[in-house]
Scaffold this motif. Structure first.
Motif, PDB file in Angstrom:
ATOM      1  N   ILE A  15       8.976   5.224   6.860  1.00 36.08           N
ATOM      2  CA  ILE A  15       7.724   5.650   7.495  1.00 36.08           C
ATOM      3  C   ILE A  15       7.840   7.118   7.899  1.00 36.08           C
ATOM      4  O   ILE A  15       8.837   7.509   8.512  1.00 36.08           O
ATOM      5  N   PRO A  16       6.866   7.952   7.551  1.00 35.83           N
ATOM      6  CA  PRO A  16       6.953   9.379   7.929  1.00 35.83           C
ATOM      7  C   PRO A  16       7.171   9.554   9.432  1.00 35.83           C
ATOM      8  O   PRO A  16       6.611   8.784  10.226  1.00 35.83           O
ATOM      9  N   ASP A  67      12.280  -3.492   3.860  1.00 33.04           N
ATOM     10  CA  ASP A  67      12.064  -2.980   2.503  1.00 33.04           C
ATOM     11  C   ASP A  67      12.956  -1.781   2.273  1.00 33.04           C
ATOM     12  O   ASP A  67      13.438  -1.167   3.231  1.00 33.04           O
ATOM     13  N   LEU A 119       0.180  -1.286  12.467  1.00 34.43           N
ATOM     14  CA  LEU A 119       1.424  -1.293  13.257  1.00 34.43           C
ATOM     15  C   LEU A 119       1.130  -1.537  14.735  1.00 34.43           C
ATOM     16  O   LEU A 119       1.859  -2.258  15.420  1.00 34.43           O
ATOM     17  N   LYS A 128       0.806  -1.229   0.000  1.00 38.88           N
ATOM     18  CA  LYS A 128       0.000   0.000   0.000  1.00 38.88           C
ATOM     19  C   LYS A 128       0.835   1.272   0.000  1.00 38.88           C
ATOM     20  O   LYS A 128       0.474   2.259  -0.610  1.00 38.88           O
ATOM     21  N   HIS A 129       1.953   1.272   0.757  1.00 40.51           N
ATOM     22  CA  HIS A 129       2.639   2.556   1.015  1.00 40.51           C
ATOM     23  C   HIS A 129       4.028   2.688   0.393  1.00 40.51           C
ATOM     24  O   HIS A 129       4.667   3.720   0.578  1.00 40.51           O
ATOM     25  N   VAL A 130       4.527   1.633  -0.267  1.00 40.15           N
ATOM     26  CA  VAL A 130       5.916   1.678  -0.748  1.00 40.15           C
ATOM     27  C   VAL A 130       5.936   1.494  -2.265  1.00 40.15           C
ATOM     28  O   VAL A 130       5.205   0.659  -2.804  1.00 40.15           O
TER      29      VAL A 130
END
Ligand SMILES: Nc1ncnc2c1ncn2[C@@H]1O[C@H](COP(=O)(O)OP(=O)(O)OP(=O)(O)O)[C@@H](O)[C@H]1O
Ligand SMILES: [Mg+2]
Length: 399
Positions: free
Chosen positions: A350-351, A345, A363, A321-323
């Motif tokens: 992560i922000p 990864d 998380l 989803k985020h990478v």
């Protein structure tokens, strides 16, 4: 008198002129009864000192050797009595602490009949029975204490921790009692940990049984329904039934898919071939290139396998989803008696606002899974440097 006492007698001295009496006279503090001199006798018993005995009489400027000797003897009597009182007081305090220790044990046992004693039950009983509001049990990975505290370390099996209290807040007897409580606390916490592990394993077995039952009953029925619908469709000559039959076939197909997903949730397929195998095929369904660094995981306790699998899945979901780089490395290893999973990864990272305090459900759940197993969870991530999800759990035996 034995030589020890003779040695003590040397400490009884004549004070030539007492400074305090002189000042009192000069500044007219009040009637000094013509006292100008006194003898000073230390009050001692063995090696312990209990202060000084000052003896004076009006117009007496000097105490003879015999008099000093008598005074010394009197001071020794006083010292011995004080020592006896002190010992009796200590003994009383110790008895009280021992009584409280038994009461604490009973209170903890009563509160833990069903599941064993966890940290909060033990700590609550320490507060209620000993009135120790400031004693804290800190487990291995909580590092929220400072140099201001005293601590007794304890360990039993996989359980390690510290019993802490603020420096100089406890008497010598209390410290001794705290030290004597530590091994028992460790044993209670280890029992509790094993009990949780057992409960978790029982839950997982039950879910696996449910998965098998669903697979063998509802799943088979749906499958046979799909065959019958296909047969009906092939034989059907009635135009009006054509559309409803297509609809039924679609619904049965959907029900089969749902059932498959549900069964997989209840019992991940291929777990017997190792966690690496299951996670790699999960990654494939998400289109992620997963490189597995494996080790035999089949012997690990079921709750650990289950938790690592869910953590691995969520980490891959997050990558998907985020990478932007759809690649991951998953490593299984063991450290003494602890099982480890790492998912890495090389994505955007992560922000920092998320790292600070805005972790989502995914998380947070990973962390909670490890807490439940008395394990350790960490996220290493910075913007631009990729992410490593690290989880470690005690297996209860050598690996
Ligand atoms: N591997 C990763 N690389 C970069 N950012 C990530 C990664 N994993 C998580 N994040 C960031 O952390 C946030 C929180 O992740 P988390 O899994 O807790 O929630 P989520 O994925 O947004 O939603 P969900 O509750 O459905 O999992 C994400 O929204 C994303 O910004
Ligand atoms: Mg997520």
């Amino acid at each position: 008198m034995n030589s020890y006492e003779k040695k003590e007698l040397k400490h009884a001295v004549n004070t030539m002129e007492c400074k305090r009496l002189l000042t009192a006279r000069q500044k007219n503090y009040g009637d000094t009864l013509n006292i100008t001199h006194h003898a000073t006798v230390p009050i001692k018993a063995g090696d312990d000192s209990y202060g000084l005995l000052n003896v004076a009489a009006p117009r007496k400027e000097h105490f003879e050797k015999d008099e000093l000797y008598i005074l010394e003897t009197a001071a020794f009597q006083i010292g011995t009595a004080m020592k006896r009182l002190e010992a009796a007081d200590k003994e009383k305090k110790q008895q009280e602490l021992d009584r409280k220790k038994r009461e604490w044990m009973e209170s903890v046992t009563a509160a833990s009949i069903q599941r064993g004693s966890n940290v909060s039950i033990i700590q609550k009983a320490l507060r209620e029975v000993f009135q120790w509001e400031d004693v804290q049990i800190v487990t291995e990975h909580q590092k929220n204490f400072t140099d201001e505290v005293c601590a007794v370390p304890f360990h039993y099996g996989e359980t390690k921790g510290l019993l802490c209290w603020p420096r100089s807040s406890k008497s010598a007897e209390e410290k001794k009692t705290l030290e004597s409580l530590a091994p028992g606390i460790a044993m209670m916490l280890e029992d509790y940990r094993l009990q949780l592990l057992k409960e978790e394993a029982a839950k997982i077995s039950e879910r696996h049984r449910l998965a098998r039952d669903l697979h063998d009953s509802v799943n088979q029925l749906l499958f046979s329904m799909s065959l019958h619908t296909a047969g009906l469709q092939a034989m059907n000559k009635d135009e009006r039934l054509q559309e409803p039959l297509v609809e039924v076939k679609k619904l049965v197909h959907e029900a089969l898919q749902e059932m498959k997903a549900l069964i997989w949730q209840l019992r991940p397929e291929g777990l017997d071939k190792g966690l690496g195998h299951v996670i790699a095929s999960y990654g494939e369904t998400l289109g992620i290139d997963v490189k597995i660094y494996d080790k035999r995981t089949e012997e690990w306790p079921l709750p650990i396998q289950e938790a690592f699998l869910r953590i691995g899945q969520e980490a891959l979901n997050n990558i998907s989803k985020h990478v932007s780089v759809k690649k991951a490395e998953v490593r299984f290893s063991s450290k003494n008696t602890r099982a480890v999973i790492e998912i890495k990864d090389d994505g955007e990272g992560i922000p920092s606002r998320v790292m600070k305090d805005q972790q989502g459900f995914g998380l947070q759940t990973m962390k909670q899974r490890m807490e439940l197993l008395d394990g350790f969870f960490a996220i290493h991530s910075e913007p631009g440097t990729g992410t490593i999800i690290y989880a470690e759990a005690p297996t209860g035996g050598k690996l």
